[in-house]
Structure formats: structure tokens, C-alpha cells
Design an enzyme around this catalytic site. Structure first.
Site: not given
Ligand code: H2U
Ligand code: ZN
Length: 348
Positions: A51, A54, A116, A156, A164, A167, A169, A171
Site C-alpha cells: 500500500c 501505509c 490500513h 472517495n 484507489s 487505506h 484517506h 483528498q
Molecule cells: P483516491 O483513492 O480518492 O483516488 O485518492 C488517491 C490519490 O492518491 C489519487 O488522486 C494519488 C492519486 O493520484 N496517488 C499518489 O499521489 N501517489 C501514489 O503513489 C498513488 C496514488
Molecule cells: Zn495502507
């Protein structure tokens, strides 16, 4: 709700966005043979070596995530907005039909916890309070910049909503322009203040509290309701009891109460279909555009896609895309479902 509206198709007005939503309460029994989704799985690992959020792991861009112990904020490695993007405007053909503008901004990722396997629903209120504090700091820092007019903080949650990674989180996207959703809410609130000399969402909060039928949860500082004009089946709006335009205006008690109501709403959601409930959640503080905002009341929106089970979602298609948003189960019956589910959380 007036009796005629309980059984009959009708439209409801959303004064925030000045839009109508079609409500079809007679239609809730229709059969479903369409797409079903995969039930969201619970996450068991407290640390996942693969992850990127993490503590101590390397992210996609090669940057290492700190060994953080509470919350953690970093610049999005794949930011949709860049602070140094050039500001330009163009109108090819000079007919106002091919307008473009350079847009700059800042995108950050906010980890809610080093664990996580946690979610807002599973975190303690003091842990969520730390998240509220980080949101407040970020809003204050970015909102003070001359090149930022809005700080959109959101989460989200769940693959169905495009998250995505499980974990915990969220934005933030801070932009030079005011986004359209905010511009619409600004116009709605301004119009209401000009006509009525009162603040739209403050009046709305009082009315919902009085009627009670759309109230889902409450505490000393906040009320959570399914808006009268909600589009998504289990959409929720969190409203302060006091007139506060943004996060910085919260008192200490309000910060903790906000953490507590977020916990209550998310934990309640997870009880509805006995599954981690997917949603997009976002905070709507006042724009930080240097103007006074007497019309604006802070609020948070939850937009969950699920309709009638963990695997059947609502689609915004057809008439909703081409005509107007529409819903079958009424906000009042959805609120009753959430109130019943909340009993399992509060135990009362
Ligand atoms: P979402 O799960 O809401 O998509 O948010 C995760 C964000 O994390 C996503 O906008 C960023 C993606 O661009 N990201 C990073 O900044 N670094 C990474 O290594 C993977 C994802
Ligand atoms: Zn994690």
C-alpha cells in the site's frame, strides 16, 4: 411530508442549487434484473507492504511515505492541478463558444490514520478529531493564498466510488477558480439571503429539526439529515446548529462534535446493508476568494451510490442525464432506514 406527496410522483426543489428532482414513490417495488456489484470486502491487514499510503512505503512516483503515527498530508503525485500552470484565456472564433482558461491549483492526499484496516466508521472520535484538525489547518493555509479561491476537501470511499486504495484517506483540490458546484450553491444562498434576509441553510436546519422526519443523527452542534431534495437514495447533509461559514470558525467543541457526527453517519451507513458503505463525502466551507460570505453556511455532503442492497447501486442514467435527477424511495423512508440502522451504532 404532505400526504399527497407520499404516494404520488412529484418534483422537489433544491434551493441550494436551484434545481428540481423528480420523486416517484410508487415505483419502489419494480424488479431488478440488471447489473449487481461485488460486495465491498472488509480489510483485515493493519499494515499492507504493497500500500502506497501505509507508513514507510514507497509511492508510485518513488517518494517515500513518512513513518507517520496520526494523520499525514502529501502533495498528490498525480495532481490534476499544478500551482505553476500558466493563466491564459482564449476564445477561438470570438463567439464565446470555444472558451478556455488556464487553471492552477494544488492537490494533496490526506491519510486519516496509519492503520490500513481502519475507516472513519471504525476510527475513534478523537482519531477523527485529528482529521478535522488537519482539514482546518489545510483550509487555513491554502485559503490564505491569493491564487486559491476554493479548497475542496473530499473522500472517495470504496472501489464503487473510485477510491484507489482502502487505506483511510481523502483528498483536497484547491483551485484558482470557484468550481461549478460551489458557484451554484453560492448563487442559491445569495438569492435566498437577498429575498428573505436570513441564511438558507440555517433556516433549513431549524425546519428539519422541527419536522424530524428526515433527521438521521444529531449532537449538540450538528444535525445530519437526508435533504428534502436529495437525489441519491441515502444522501446525507451535515449541518451546524450555529451559523459558521467555514472550518476555521468552529469552536473546540464543534470540532469534536463534527468528528463525532462523521463517525455516527459513517458507522450508520455500514449497518444499512451490513457492508462497508461506499460514498463520496465532501466539505463545503465558504469560498476563500477574499469576499465576505454572509450567505454561506458550512455543510458536508455524503453521496452514497447504493440503492437497495450491498450489490445494487443507483445509476444516474437516461432521464437523470437527459432530463432531471430522479429517485424512487422517498428521503423520508430512507431517513427512517438510516435511523433504524443508527440504533445499532448508538445502542439506544
Ligand atoms: P483516491 O483513492 O480518492 O483516488 O485518492 C488517491 C490519490 O492518491 C489519487 O488522486 C494519488 C492519486 O493520484 N496517488 C499518489 O499521489 N501517489 C501514489 O503513489 C498513488 C496514488
Ligand atoms: Zn495502507
Amino acid at each position: 411530508m404532505i400526504p399527497l406527496a407520499q404516494q404520488n410522483p412529484h418534483r422537489r426543489f433544491n434551493p441550494l442549487k436551484r434545481e428540481w428532482v423528480l420523486v416517484s414513490p410508487h415505483r419502489t417495488q419494480r424488479p431488478w434484473q440488471g447489473q449487481t456489484e461485488t460486495k465491498t470486502a472488509e480489510v483485515a491487514l493493519t499494515y499492507d507492504p504493497t500500500c502506497y499510503l501505509c507508513p514507510g512505503n514507497v509511492r508510485a512516483g518513488g517518494v517515500k511515505t513518512d513513518r507517520y503515527t496520526s494523520t499525514y498530508v502529501f502533495e498528490n503525485d498525480f495532481a490534476a492541478l499544478k500551482p505553476d500552470a500558466p493563466h491564459f484565456s482564449s476564445d477561438e472564433g470570438s463567439k464565446g463558444l470555444l472558451l478556455a482558461e488556464g487553471e492552477s491549483g494544488i492537490c494533496r492526499v490526506i491519510c486519516f490514520s496509519p492503520r490500513h484496516d481502519l475507516t472513519l466508521a471504525k476510527m475513534s472520535v478523537p482519531e477523527i478529531r485529528a482529521v478535522v484538525d488537519v482539514w482546518t489547518e489545510q483550509y487555513a493555509e491554502l485559503g490564505a493564498r491569493d491564487d486559491i479561491q476554493y479548497v475542496q476537501i473530499f473522500e472517495n470511499r470504496g472501489a464503487m466510488m473510485g477510491a484507489s486504495n482502502p487505506h483511510p484517506h481523502g483528498q483536497l483540490w484547491a483551485s484558482r477558480s470557484i468550481p461549478d458546484e460551489i458557484a451554484a450553491e453560492l448563487a442559491g444562498q445569495r438569492e435566498y439571503l437577498a429575498k428573505n434576509k436570513t441564511v438558507l441553510l440555517c433556516e433549513y436546519q431549524k425546519l428539519e429539526e422541527l419536522l424530524g422526519e428526515r433527521v438521521v443523527a444529531q449532537n449538540a452542534s450538528f444535525l445530519a439529515v437526508i435533504p428534502f431534495w436529495a437525489t441519491w437514495p441515502f444522501e446525507v447533509m451535515v449541518l451546524p446548529r450555529r451559523h459558521v461559514a467555514d472550518l476555521q470558525a468552529f469552536t473546540e467543541a464543534e470540532r469534536s462534535d463534527f468528528a463525532s457526527i462523521l463517525h455516527l453517519v459513517t458507522a450508520t451507513y455500514d449497518q444499512v446493508f451490513d457492508t462497508p458503505f461506499p460514498y463520496s463525502m465532501g466539505l463545503h466551507p465558504a469560498p476563500c476568494d477574499g469576499e465576505e460570505h454572509p450567505e454561506w453556511q458550512f455543510h458536508a455532503h455524503f453521496y452514497p451510490p447504493l440503492l437497495r442492497s450491498a450489490t445494487i447501486r443507483k445509476f444516474m442514467v437516461g432521464y437523470e442525464l437527459l432530463g432531471s435527477p430522479q429517485r424512487d424511495i422517498t428521503p423520508e423512508s430512507a431517513a427512517e432506514t438510516l435511523r433504524q440502522a443508527s440504533l445499532k451504532v448508538t445502542g439506544s
